[in-house]
Write a protein that holds these residues in place. Sequence first.
Motif, PDB file in Angstrom:
ATOM      1  N   UNK A  71      90.397 -39.653 -28.707  1.00 44.25           N
ATOM      2  CA  UNK A  71      89.770 -40.855 -28.139  1.00 44.25           C
ATOM      3  C   UNK A  71      90.728 -41.585 -27.201  1.00 44.25           C
ATOM      4  N   UNK A  72      92.044 -41.344 -27.353  1.00 44.81           N
ATOM      5  CA  UNK A  72      92.996 -42.047 -26.485  1.00 44.81           C
ATOM      6  C   UNK A  72      93.548 -41.155 -25.380  1.00 44.81           C
ATOM      7  N   UNK A  73      92.950 -39.979 -25.185  1.00 43.40           N
ATOM      8  CA  UNK A  73      93.444 -39.077 -24.134  1.00 43.40           C
ATOM      9  C   UNK A  73      93.042 -39.599 -22.754  1.00 43.40           C
ATOM     10  N   UNK A  74      93.940 -39.447 -21.778  1.00 41.98           N
ATOM     11  CA  UNK A  74      93.547 -39.735 -20.403  1.00 41.98           C
ATOM     12  C   UNK A  74      92.536 -38.686 -19.969  1.00 41.98           C
ATOM     13  N   UNK A 107      85.292 -39.964 -26.190  1.00 43.13           N
ATOM     14  CA  UNK A 107      86.027 -40.546 -25.064  1.00 43.13           C
ATOM     15  C   UNK A 107      85.189 -40.623 -23.769  1.00 43.13           C
ATOM     16  N   UNK A 108      84.925 -41.828 -23.289  1.00 44.75           N
ATOM     17  CA  UNK A 108      84.043 -42.020 -22.136  1.00 44.75           C
ATOM     18  C   UNK A 108      84.560 -41.327 -20.879  1.00 44.75           C
ATOM     19  N   UNK A 148      81.027 -48.388 -17.493  1.00 40.96           N
ATOM     20  CA  UNK A 148      82.365 -47.962 -17.873  1.00 40.96           C
ATOM     21  C   UNK A 148      82.764 -46.557 -17.461  1.00 40.96           C
ATOM     22  N   UNK A 151      86.196 -47.136 -13.622  1.00 46.88           N
ATOM     23  CA  UNK A 151      86.841 -48.442 -13.774  1.00 46.88           C
ATOM     24  C   UNK A 151      86.960 -49.169 -12.440  1.00 46.88           C
ATOM     25  N   UNK A 152      87.146 -48.424 -11.360  1.00 44.57           N
ATOM     26  CA  UNK A 152      87.206 -49.081 -10.047  1.00 44.57           C
ATOM     27  C   UNK A 152      86.141 -48.450  -9.163  1.00 44.57           C
ATOM     28  N   UNK A 233      84.429 -51.363 -14.972  1.00 38.60           N
ATOM     29  CA  UNK A 233      85.269 -52.245 -15.776  1.00 38.60           C
ATOM     30  C   UNK A 233      84.503 -53.520 -16.120  1.00 38.60           C
ATOM     31  N   UNK A 234      83.948 -54.131 -15.094  1.00 39.68           N
ATOM     32  CA  UNK A 234      83.207 -55.382 -15.282  1.00 39.68           C
ATOM     33  C   UNK A 234      81.965 -55.152 -16.144  1.00 39.68           C
ATOM     34  N   UNK A 236      81.486 -52.882 -18.435  1.00 39.87           N
ATOM     35  CA  UNK A 236      81.879 -52.663 -19.822  1.00 39.87           C
ATOM     36  C   UNK A 236      82.234 -53.976 -20.509  1.00 39.87           C
ATOM     37  N   UNK A 237      82.989 -54.813 -19.785  1.00 36.35           N
ATOM     38  CA  UNK A 237      83.389 -56.111 -20.338  1.00 36.35           C
ATOM     39  C   UNK A 237      82.150 -56.989 -20.578  1.00 36.35           C
ATOM     40  N   UNK A 238      81.227 -56.977 -19.636  1.00 40.93           N
ATOM     41  CA  UNK A 238      80.019 -57.792 -19.771  1.00 40.93           C
ATOM     42  C   UNK A 238      79.208 -57.364 -20.991  1.00 40.93           C
ATOM     43  N   UNK A 240      80.179 -55.679 -23.600  1.00 41.58           N
ATOM     44  CA  UNK A 240      80.866 -55.918 -24.873  1.00 41.58           C
ATOM     45  C   UNK A 240      80.938 -57.402 -25.210  1.00 41.58           C
TER      46      UNK A 240
END
Lengths: 344, 344
Positions: A71-74, A107-108, A148, A151-152, A233-234, A236-238, A240
């Motif tokens: 889950x934490x893999x790049x 992992x997304x 998500x 991210x950019x 990014x935005x 995902x934040x929204x 969550x």
Amino acid sequence: MTDLTLALDAMGGDHGPAVTVPAALQALSTNTQLHLLLVGDPDAITPLLARADFGQRSRLHIIAAESVVASDARPSQALRNSRGTSMRVALELVKEGRAQACVSAGNTGALMGLAKLLLKPLEGIERPALMSVLPNQRKGKTVVLDLGANVACDSTMLVQFAIMGSVMAEEVLGIPEPRVALLNIGEEETKGLDSIRDAAALLKTLPGLNYIGYLEANELLTGKTDVLVCDGFVGNVTLKTMEGVVRMFLSLLKSQEEKKGRSWWLRLLKHWLQKKLARRFSHLNPDQYNGACLLGLRGTVIKSHGAANQRAFEVAIEQAVQAVQRQVPQRIAACLESVLPESD
Amino acid sequence: MTDLTLALDAMGGDHGPAVTVPAALQALSTNTQLHLLLVGDPDAITPLLARADFGQRSRLHIIAAESVVASDARPSQALRNSRGTSMRVALELVKEGRAQACVSAGNTGALMGLAKLLLKPLEGIERPALMSVLPNQRKGKTVVLDLGANVACDSTMLVQFAIMGSVMAEEVLGIPEPRVALLNIGEEETKGLDSIRDAAALLKTLPGLNYIGYLEANELLTGKTDVLVCDGFVGNVTLKTMEGVVRMFLSLLKSQEEKKGRSWWLRLLKHWLQKKLARRFSHLNPDQYNGACLLGLRGTVIKSHGAANQRAFEVAIEQAVQAVQRQVPQRIAACLESVLPESD
């Protein structure tokens, strides 16, 4: 309904088979045309099938996969080491036509990268986007993307997301001429990031699209738009933030402390009212709309929340069923050609 | 408490004097040591003072300003044309020492630009940030910044925001060794934007700071951190998402439709319980914590929500009173020297 086969990444998510397998069994009970391919470690999956009845067993197959994407893999690292992982095998089943869609809570970034590699984006789409259909205050639906996967995002990507969201709202949710808005920190044209202002300028010139301008995040649930577009990014934040606040309200509603010495009928009535309120808000419970669709691919991929419980993962499976039945990728592909700005 | 003078931009915000003037009068009634300088168009302000009593009048002065910063002006354009605007005159009163703080509900970008120009950033701070203290589920407080002063932020800015937030939490809220987290889309180190990952690497090396890692937006109200740091775009979206959801819940709580034929005592009881619930959630009502503080300046500037109603603008005035009494800029300045990484 005709038979339908889904590949489940049984190992993905915070809880792995402990959640995905019971959810799969429940989905098989609810939907008698459904067949499921459970991809993962047979030693982890098999014990959880002990209580499955014959009907469930006959429509369920375990496909062995020896490893799991961390889950934490790049994403880049996950892609390099993806061979034999449950996520990749599940996607390969879709590619080979053995399953019509794939569901994963893993992992997304890796899911996005692998899905793009194996299933390929649709003509005219650079990067797929994660899309969810959120309930709104007016009892309607709002399509929100990207949540998500990227991210950019530059303006071209935002425009492509807007087009895909609009097709989704019109063709799948049946909203005629769906309103499309960009998420921004103000409604004035001068507000926000360059990428958003550039996307706005492009969206105004697209004839087939009902672009209505910027919306602020406090309008997320008000139903003022049918499609809301933002970078991953935005988004995902929204999403969550919204989930966090909704969950807090639902838990506060349930956890009202009791004063002693209050008469039994008053307590009973209060309990009844609380249950009624909780039910009234239940359509806003994030578990009820778990499962974001990776739009812009030549196949159907549903991303479940990593922390999904059994009920939430069942909903993600149901989303996959609906996306297949409604032919989401095919409809988007068909519409893209007529709406997309011509590339040079 | 000794006497205290604030400059109010009476013309700023969606409603201008119709909200700011009644809020000012109420604040004068509540706080008998308070003096207010109402900056704006005397013809618009004076009629609203008709009901002011002698006590209020004696502690209130109108300072004429001939124009208003447009809410949709770009910051650069607003700065060029700022001479004589109510926002600029209010900030000049702080600069000249005639007021100890300024409150405005006007254009955020313009307020940020003008405040930086007139009041100057503290030594070691590149860009001031908008900070609010949000209530959390554990009945504690969480310092969140930036909420919209800087739409794009590099890692250095995020680190400076973290330091200012930590000082604010420790010195003003009295939280010992406040926990500081970066807002991100996952808790794993590999997640998110480069600027966030670089800021995380820097924050780990700062000895005076209790950096605890990444937090996701669903943790905003859970009290898992004392300080939450993000760029201004994301912060603004997060805050507005939260406000939107909270307002929707509060309105749904109030607006339960009534079934006919229900006995009067049941309806009465239900009404009473609803009121009680609404009161229980009232500390989450965005009006109760309106007023973000522009941290990192050599003076105190409070930005009210543009759409603030009278009650919310009163709260913003109260935030300014508290920031002055707690000497926020002086405390941050004093701490910065010992915490900030040495510049070359």
